[in-house]
Design a protein around this motif. Structure first.
Motif, mmCIF file in Angstrom:
data_model
loop_
_atom_site.group_PDB
_atom_site.id
_atom_site.type_symbol
_atom_site.label_atom_id
_atom_site.label_comp_id
_atom_site.label_asym_id
_atom_site.label_seq_id
_atom_site.Cartn_x
_atom_site.Cartn_y
_atom_site.Cartn_z
ATOM 1 N N MET A 197 6.130 10.740 1.940
ATOM 2 C CA MET A 197 6.214 11.573 0.746
ATOM 3 C C MET A 197 5.243 12.732 0.883
ATOM 4 S SD MET A 197 5.910 8.741 -2.227
ATOM 5 C CE MET A 197 6.588 9.781 -3.500
ATOM 6 N N LEU A 212 15.720 13.863 3.635
ATOM 7 C CA LEU A 212 15.169 14.270 2.354
ATOM 8 C C LEU A 212 16.075 13.739 1.242
ATOM 9 C CD1 LEU A 212 12.780 16.278 1.442
ATOM 10 C CD2 LEU A 212 14.692 17.632 0.626
ATOM 11 N N ILE A 213 15.454 13.164 0.200
ATOM 12 C CA ILE A 213 16.228 12.652 -0.938
ATOM 13 C C ILE A 213 16.452 13.793 -1.934
ATOM 14 C CG2 ILE A 213 16.281 10.970 -2.812
ATOM 15 C CD1 ILE A 213 16.344 9.760 0.035
ATOM 16 N N ASP A 214 17.724 14.144 -2.129
ATOM 17 C CA ASP A 214 18.074 15.252 -3.024
ATOM 18 C C ASP A 214 18.274 14.807 -4.467
ATOM 19 O OD1 ASP A 214 18.183 17.469 -1.349
ATOM 20 O OD2 ASP A 214 20.136 16.859 -0.565
ATOM 21 N N GLY A 215 18.905 13.649 -4.628
ATOM 22 C CA GLY A 215 19.313 13.215 -5.967
ATOM 23 C C GLY A 215 20.712 13.680 -6.300
ATOM 24 N N GLY A 240 20.537 17.223 -7.138
ATOM 25 C CA GLY A 240 19.521 18.018 -6.461
ATOM 26 C C GLY A 240 18.187 18.141 -7.152
ATOM 27 N N PHE A 241 17.875 17.257 -8.106
ATOM 28 C CA PHE A 241 16.611 17.370 -8.829
ATOM 29 C C PHE A 241 15.668 16.202 -8.571
ATOM 30 C CE2 PHE A 241 19.151 20.219 -11.634
ATOM 31 C CZ PHE A 241 18.346 21.335 -11.546
ATOM 32 N N ALA A 242 15.840 15.510 -7.445
ATOM 33 C CA ALA A 242 14.938 14.398 -7.151
ATOM 34 C C ALA A 242 13.510 14.902 -6.953
ATOM 35 C CB ALA A 242 15.406 13.662 -5.904
ATOM 36 N N GLY A 243 12.534 14.014 -7.209
ATOM 37 C CA GLY A 243 11.144 14.297 -6.875
ATOM 38 C C GLY A 243 10.311 14.994 -7.935
ATOM 39 N N GLU A 244 10.751 14.960 -9.184
ATOM 40 C CA GLU A 244 9.954 15.614 -10.251
ATOM 41 C C GLU A 244 8.841 14.665 -10.707
ATOM 42 O OE1 GLU A 244 9.838 18.581 -11.484
ATOM 43 O OE2 GLU A 244 11.644 19.550 -10.734
ATOM 44 N N LEU A 245 7.960 14.328 -9.775
ATOM 45 C CA LEU A 245 6.988 13.264 -10.017
ATOM 46 C C LEU A 245 5.848 13.666 -10.954
ATOM 47 C CD1 LEU A 245 6.822 11.752 -6.436
ATOM 48 C CD2 LEU A 245 8.402 11.273 -8.288
ATOM 49 N N HIS A 247 6.169 14.632 -13.845
ATOM 50 C CA HIS A 247 6.521 14.330 -15.233
ATOM 51 C C HIS A 247 6.788 12.847 -15.446
ATOM 52 C CE1 HIS A 247 6.495 18.612 -15.937
ATOM 53 N NE2 HIS A 247 7.096 18.720 -14.761
ATOM 54 N N ILE A 248 6.313 12.044 -14.523
ATOM 55 C CA ILE A 248 6.347 10.601 -14.698
ATOM 56 C C ILE A 248 5.230 10.205 -15.645
ATOM 57 C CG2 ILE A 248 5.675 8.489 -13.467
ATOM 58 C CD1 ILE A 248 7.562 9.261 -11.304
ATOM 59 N N PHE A 293 4.135 4.758 -6.615
ATOM 60 C CA PHE A 293 5.177 5.493 -5.892
ATOM 61 C C PHE A 293 5.604 4.732 -4.637
ATOM 62 C CE2 PHE A 293 3.673 9.970 -7.441
ATOM 63 C CZ PHE A 293 3.923 9.576 -8.738
ATOM 64 N N ALA A 302 13.036 10.227 -11.957
ATOM 65 C CA ALA A 302 12.355 11.383 -11.364
ATOM 66 C C ALA A 302 12.183 11.259 -9.852
ATOM 67 C CB ALA A 302 10.997 11.599 -12.030
ATOM 68 N N THR A 354 14.510 9.685 -7.419
ATOM 69 C CA THR A 354 15.687 9.894 -6.581
ATOM 70 C C THR A 354 16.863 10.439 -7.386
ATOM 71 O OG1 THR A 354 16.325 7.603 -6.964
ATOM 72 C CG2 THR A 354 15.044 8.048 -4.973
#
Lengths: 314, 314
Positions: free
Chosen positions: A129, A147-150, A153-158, A160-161, A247, B249, B251
């Motif tokens: 990561m 790469l993980i897209d989701g 395409g919005f994966a990885g908005e960490l 705001h967890i 994570f 958030a 994946t």
């Protein structure tokens, strides 16, 4: 000579550079993002900047863009908190009017992760990561070598967890207890004020207003062993370490790369982060997760990350 | 006829079945896991049970195993909280002594996710998650169309993600504030006692000791509109919904499938979970994530999941 343009659209500055296949940057430029409140004006300026960089001997094979709240699948920037353009902005479509070649866009932190894989310290890693610690906190996740897209395409908005059962500080996107409200250049500033409130010890930081205070002042105070500054780094590292331990349970990365402005503080942040990461890891993960500074820190990681969107396919 | 054996190793029971390529189960068997405190005795019993199921017309092409704390990459079960065998158990190596064919093992929740993709409601999905809500809470993550294994096969241990800044209930693996201490059959029982402590309203649940209480009693009480039972489901759904919003958030799944014993409570759990998931989602994800019951709930999801480890490659 084959060349890729890497573009980093940031809240204040837009940076771009010509990137070769080996990750060397031939030339760079930048201009203030905030000078162009209308997206069409921005795209015109961007296309001029690109053309200025290109010379006759260059064969442009693609353009890669890293930006906050970008969707790799839609080719858009959507509802970005730190940009002037509201709603859904079809960046790729607009830039295609000037350059009819392959253009890709991605969340800036995801682009940073891809850059680490193509040009940096993750060349031989399939599971890792990247966490970017700047004005906010972003995440890029590579698993199974991809790469993980989701879904769109919005994966990885960490950033705001929520780490606090819905009872913490608000992020810029109104998420209560969101991680970036604690761990980012903005977050560490907020923590200084928490510590100034909590403790009575004297501190050089008692001389600054919220607007005056910045990361460099906090860093310098910590080097002078200022009580409040040291408490602040410890608190930030403790929260980041705990969050990273969480994570790990998702994709079990082999390494976590940290990058961004907050990393200028070096061991002040890394030491408590490493300690609390290891402490909070589930038994099966202990001793298996490396915490590393991005190997691209001294280069231009955002431009390289953006360029890797194209070079990873070529 | 080509056939796969699917095996679900659980804390109390081990279940197995012969599974065809279309997901139909020809025959099943089970025996108590707890009768075999020594792993070699267990493997011997398991091999006998498999041989008893097989008939002459069956061509066995592989064995798939789902188990808690299993590493898909090492072929082991490691330090499982709910199994008798301590340390690192090389399950595949031991079973190979009896069956010299392809044998695969995986975390039970990851196997459930793969089962959903091969035989269930996720056939056309590339990005989704499965959450199993039984004695504990497990997670299986599919992204870019692939199951995420992690660096050495331990991805998806979502039950031990701390949701409380390190200040909550302990899980069986000593993680403070771990999600499964709240959201699981065990977690909901603990929440009943929290509610019995917090409120003064009368409740049928005041008649049960902690050891007597179980999920069915809580469910029946809720159907009778028992105040404490209803508070308990709402609290559980609120925490699960909030946690799932965080998970998205990472994946950005298109859907989250829920399965396991706790799902018998149906809308009592699903309704608050759906509400708080949507409420807590970051803007870019809102309205894009389906919360679904596993479509394999009325079949034998654990056996099908385990069998999918083999059928997904054939």
């Amino acid at each position: 000579m084959k060349i890729v343009v890497g573009i980093d659209i940031g809240g204040t500055k837009t940076k771009l550079g010509l990137v070769c296949k080996d990750g060397s940057i031939l030339s760079e430029a930048n201009f203030p993002t905030t000078d162009y409140p209308l997206i069409d004006d921005f795209i015109l300026q961007l296309s001029k900047s690109i053309k200025n960089l290109l010379k006759e001997e260059h064969e442009l094979i693609g353009i890669g863009i890293g930006a906050p709240n970008a969707s790799s699948k839609n080719g858009t920037i959507e509802n970005a908190a730190n940009l002037n353009w509201k709603g859904i902005v079809p960046v790729i479509e607009k830039l295609k009017a000037y350059f009819n070649i392959t253009i890709k866009i991605m969340n800036d932190a995801s682009a940073a992760a891809l850059g680490e894989k193509i040009f940096g310290g993750a060349k031989d890693m399939n599971d890792f990561m990247t966490i970017t610690l700047g004005t906010g906190l972003g995440g890029g996740v590579v698993a199974n070598g991809q790469l993980i897209d989701g879904y769109d395409g919005f994966a990885g908005e960490l950033g705001h967890i929520d780490i606090t059962l819905g009872d913490g500080r608000l992020t810029g996107l109104d998420i209560k207890g969101g991680l970036e409200a604690y761990v980012s250049v903005t977050g560490i500033k907020r923590t200084v004020f928490h510590m100034l409130c909590k403790y009575t010890e004297d501190s050089i930081l008692r001389n600054y207003s919220y607007k005056e205070l910045n990361g460099e002042i906090i860093y310098k105070a910590a080097l002078e062993k200022d009580f409040i500054a040291l408490k602040t780094y410890h608190y930030t590292g403790k929260i980041l370490g705990g969050a990273l331990a969480n994570f790990v349970a998702f994709t079990q990365p082999q390494a976590i790369f940290l990058t961004g402005g907050l990393l200028k503080s070096g061991v002040l942040l890394l030491e408590p982060t490493r300690k609390y990461l290891e402490k909070n890891l589930l038994q099966v993960y202990k001793g298996k997760v490396k915490l590393l500074e991005s190997s691209l820190m001294d280069k231009n990681p955002a431009i390289l990350g953006a360029a890797s969107l194209i070079w990873s396919k070529n």
